[in-house]
Design a protein around this motif. Structure first.
Motif, PDB file in Angstrom:
ATOM      1  N   SER A 204       0.838  -1.202   0.000  1.00  0.00           N
ATOM      2  CA  SER A 204       0.000   0.000   0.000  1.00  0.00           C
ATOM      3  C   SER A 204       0.873   1.252   0.000  1.00  0.00           C
ATOM      4  O   SER A 204       1.896   1.308   0.685  1.00  0.00           O
ATOM      5  CB  SER A 204      -0.921   0.017   1.222  1.00  0.00           C
ATOM      6  OG  SER A 204      -0.186   0.253   2.406  1.00  0.00           O
ATOM      7  N   ALA A 206       0.083   3.942   1.330  1.00  0.00           N
ATOM      8  CA  ALA A 206      -0.057   4.554   2.658  1.00  0.00           C
ATOM      9  C   ALA A 206       1.065   4.126   3.598  1.00  0.00           C
ATOM     10  O   ALA A 206       1.551   4.927   4.405  1.00  0.00           O
ATOM     11  CB  ALA A 206      -1.417   4.199   3.252  1.00  0.00           C
ATOM     12  N   ALA A 209       4.220   6.053   2.617  1.00  0.00           N
ATOM     13  CA  ALA A 209       4.008   7.472   2.913  1.00  0.00           C
ATOM     14  C   ALA A 209       4.153   7.724   4.409  1.00  0.00           C
ATOM     15  O   ALA A 209       4.760   8.723   4.831  1.00  0.00           O
ATOM     16  CB  ALA A 209       2.627   7.904   2.427  1.00  0.00           C
ATOM     17  N   HIS A 210       3.605   6.818   5.214  1.00  0.00           N
ATOM     18  CA  HIS A 210       3.709   6.960   6.673  1.00  0.00           C
ATOM     19  C   HIS A 210       5.170   6.906   7.112  1.00  0.00           C
ATOM     20  O   HIS A 210       5.600   7.693   7.978  1.00  0.00           O
ATOM     21  CB  HIS A 210       2.903   5.854   7.356  1.00  0.00           C
ATOM     22  CG  HIS A 210       3.014   5.876   8.854  1.00  0.00           C
ATOM     23  ND1 HIS A 210       2.398   6.840   9.636  1.00  0.00           N
ATOM     24  CD2 HIS A 210       3.694   5.068   9.720  1.00  0.00           C
ATOM     25  CE1 HIS A 210       2.686   6.630  10.906  1.00  0.00           C
ATOM     26  NE2 HIS A 210       3.474   5.555  10.992  1.00  0.00           N
ATOM     27  N   SER A 215       1.939  12.478   2.983  1.00  0.00           N
ATOM     28  CA  SER A 215       0.633  11.938   2.617  1.00  0.00           C
ATOM     29  C   SER A 215       0.823  11.044   1.396  1.00  0.00           C
ATOM     30  O   SER A 215       1.741  11.259   0.595  1.00  0.00           O
ATOM     31  CB  SER A 215      -0.339  13.065   2.281  1.00  0.00           C
ATOM     32  OG  SER A 215       0.010  13.677   1.047  1.00  0.00           O
ATOM     33  N   PRO A 216      -0.022  10.012   1.219  1.00  0.00           N
ATOM     34  CA  PRO A 216       0.097   9.142   0.046  1.00  0.00           C
ATOM     35  C   PRO A 216       0.044   9.928  -1.268  1.00  0.00           C
ATOM     36  O   PRO A 216       0.796   9.632  -2.205  1.00  0.00           O
ATOM     37  CB  PRO A 216      -1.107   8.201   0.184  1.00  0.00           C
ATOM     38  CG  PRO A 216      -1.352   8.132   1.653  1.00  0.00           C
ATOM     39  CD  PRO A 216      -1.064   9.524   2.156  1.00  0.00           C
TER      40      PRO A 216
END
Length: 287
Positions: A204, A206, A209-210, A215-216
């Motif tokens: 993912s 996400a 990005a995390h 942010s994605p």
């Protein structure tokens, strides 16, 4: 590999090393003539450490993990074992590469040091252009390496010297990149490092990005600007490159490959592969 094998304990690197028949022993020097006879047409997983010097040669391009590198005159390449590579355009001309295994030095301290060098690790900066002075030092050491190729006692010292010069080249390149690389380029490099480590479990945008505290959407915008690909596309491309080398270099079943790559739905893996490659995994294996 048997279908009932425990994939959680399965090591692709160990499996490929066991299957590898081209490289025997712990040391080998290849030149341009070697490559003429052994040009891989598919992604392949490396089975040894390698240091390559490129002299007067026509420009080529090589995919190493998730990054593509232009290779030409004056380049230095460093690739560790277990990394998937693919030639897009073969570099023809004057170049030499030394291959060696973990146990070459027969010295625990040096072997441990070798495994910490970032330019041999997945996601590392595998191709750089050293300054003329360092390249001349490396060429001289390669000539000496050939002269003593039958004497293991001398070889270990020469190869260690080569690695010390290579490390100095990378230290210099890293220092320059601190000022010359843009913020977006640094994010892209960090993303590739994370992807090489986590792609089997994490697909993912996400997640990455995390890890990068972005942010994605912003991560994808950065990667699109730097590489021309979105984060989702880069994750998929890296995963399917892994699939292609497993299809060519191992006897794992397609179901095993799908599971190893983190796809719970075998049919989803097959559809994703066919959409990207234009043929099914089974058809690709038979090429």
């Amino acid at each position: 590999m048997r279908k009932q094998a425990d994939l959680k304990k399965f090591s692709v690197r160990e499996y490929v090393q066991q299957q590898q028949s081209r490289f025997t022993g712990s040391f080998f020097i290849a030149d341009q003539d070697t490559y003429k006879d052994n040009q891989e047409q598919f992604p392949f997983r490396t089975f040894a450490y390698s240091v390559g010097l490129f002299g007067a040669c026509r420009t080529g391009r090589m995919q190493i993990g998730s990054a593509a590198f232009d290779i030409g005159s004056g380049c230095l390449s460093t690739i560790g074992p277990g990394i998937v590579c693919e030639w897009h355009i073969h570099c023809e001309g004057d170049h030499d590469t030394v291959f060696f295994n973990d146990d070459f030095f027969n010295d625990d301290a040096r072997s441990a040091w070798l495994r910490t060098l970032p330019f041999f690790l997945p996601g590392g900066n595998h191709v750089i252009i050293p300054d003329d002075g360092k390249m001349e030092q490396l060429r001289s050491l390669f000539i000496t390496l050939r002269q003593f190729r039958e004497d293991k006692n001398v070889l270990t010292g020469i190869l260690y010297s080569i690695l010390m010069v290579v490390a100095a080249c990378h230290d210099s390149a890293a220092a320059q990149s601190i000022t010359s690389f843009s913020v977006h380029e640094k994010v892209t490099r960090h993303f590739r490092e994370l992807l090489s480590v986590h792609f089997l479990q994490e697909k993912s945008v996400a997640f990455y990005a995390h890890q990068l505290q972005l942010s994605p959407k912003y991560l994808s915008e950065i990667l699109q600007a730097v590489t021309g690909k979105s984060a989702k596309t880069m994750i998929l491309d890296h995963t399917l490159m892994e699939a292609r080398t497993l299809l060519r270099q191992t006897e794992m079943s397609i179901q095993e490959i799908s599971s190893w790559l983190g796809y719970e739905d075998y049919s989803y893996f097959t559809k994703a592969f066919k959409k990207k490659e234009g043929i099914t995994p089974m058809a690709y294996r038979k090429l």
